[in-house]
Write an enzyme that holds these catalytic residues in place. Structure first.
Site, PDB file in Angstrom:
ATOM      1  CG  LEU A  84      49.129  45.403  30.061  1.00 62.42           C
ATOM      2  CD1 LEU A  84      47.615  45.214  30.192  1.00 62.42           C
ATOM      3  CD2 LEU A  84      49.518  46.819  30.459  1.00 62.42           C
ATOM      4  CG  ASP A  85      53.516  44.463  35.664  1.00 68.16           C
ATOM      5  OD1 ASP A  85      54.445  44.368  34.844  1.00 68.16           O
ATOM      6  OD2 ASP A  85      53.423  45.367  36.516  1.00 68.16           O
ATOM      7  NE  ARG A  86      52.181  35.653  36.608  1.00 67.56           N
ATOM      8  CZ  ARG A  86      52.469  34.483  36.017  1.00 67.56           C
ATOM      9  NH1 ARG A  86      51.493  33.662  35.678  1.00 67.56           N
ATOM     10  NH2 ARG A  86      53.720  34.150  35.805  1.00 67.56           N
TER      11      ARG A  86
END
Length: 308
Positions: A136-138
């Protein structure tokens, strides 16, 4: 899996990496490719490429070196564990936490936290990102599956690669989605001028996202997104490409005063469904939106009781 195996090709034309992936259960294709590239899989004692086409009756020698322990630091960082057994974990990742160490983020990542809680994953996967099978993106919160064994890593990785995993995201986007339900099918690749961004580009990798509107007001649409592929920034790029960037997403949209208070893009991985890597049973997991996203919906007047 350690030691040496000698295998014989039973037909001509198979790629070496695919042949070994089929014969060496418990190892992912990426792990197999690395073994070939590093010279641990040879044909008649000669190093070849992963794409080498085998001939019928050819002997393949494969050496499986003992996994080297990761040099990523184990850190005592609490994680929200949604599910746990001997084969896999499902974590509710908080927004603001990177998945693994990288440039500008040497520690305090989810991998550091996982190693602090589950030292047994240190050598799982063999690629410097122990246990991880997807990302997942940050600043995206929500569900992440993690493998605890090499066999589970191979099985889960194959499901993500073959697109048999069902993923459900909740997003708040600008404006009113029209049509309210649709499929965005547009190829994604690296932006030609800005290497930090992805973009819809000719010749990019096939990328498909289905969405449906849950609720809307003139300025915002609260939507459910189902990515059928797993490209970097896929949902954010797809919504931006149809003129409705994700709220709070400074990279692909714009951030007004109200959105700036949110402090991140409004995207949450709320649902995950896959086959258990050992039993094969279909299992599903859910996690509610975190408080910052619920509070923002309430503040802008989207009182959607199903999700708040």
């Amino acid at each position: 899996m350690n030691g040496i195996r000698i295998l014989e090709s039973d037909r001509a034309g198979d790629r070496l990496d695919i042949f070994l992936t089929q014969r060496c259960s418990g190892l992912s294709r990426s792990r197999i490719k690395k073994l070939i590239i590093d010279g641990y899989a040879t044909i008649d004692g000669k190093k070849v490429s992963p794409a080498y086409k085998l001939r019928a009756g050819q002997r393949v020698t494969v050496e499986f070196p003992a996994p080297s322990p990761t040099n990523i630091a184990a850190q005592r960082i609490p994680l929200s564990v949604v599910y746990e057994d001997d084969d896999m974990l499902v974590i509710d990742k908080p927004a603001g936490m990177a998945m693994h160490p990288g440039a500008g983020q040497p520690d305090a990542t989810m991998v550091n936290a996982l190693l602090g809680m589950y030292r047994d994953i240190a050598s799982v996967g063999g690629d410097g990102r122990p246990g991880l099978v997807h990302r997942l993106d940050r600043d995206t919160s929500g569900l992440v599956a993690v493998a605890r064994t090499d066999a589970a890593h191979a099985a889960l990785s194959a499901q993500f690669r073959d697109r048999t995993v069902s993923k459900r995201y909740l997003a708040l986007v600008s404006g009113t989605l029209d049509p309210p339900h649709a499929i965005i099918d547009a190829p994604i690749g690296r932006h030609p001028r800005d290497r930090k961004r992805m973009a819809i580009v000719e010749g990019g990798r096939p990328s498909v996202t289905a969405y449906r509107t849950i609720a809307s007001i003139p300025k915002y649409t609260f939507a459910e997104a189902h990515p059928r592929t797993g490209r970097t920034h896929q949902i954010r790029v797809h919504f931006a490409s149809v003129g409705h960037p994700t709220i709070g997403d400074a990279l692909y949209g714009h951030t007004g005063h109200a959105e700036a208070r949110l402090g991140r893009h409004f995207l949450h991985a709320a649902g995950l469904e896959l086959d258990h890597p050992t039993t094969g049973a279909r299992v599903s997991f859910e996690c509610p939106m975190p408080e910052d996203l619920r509070a923002f919906l309430m503040a802008v007047g989207l009182h959607t009781q199903e999700y708040i």
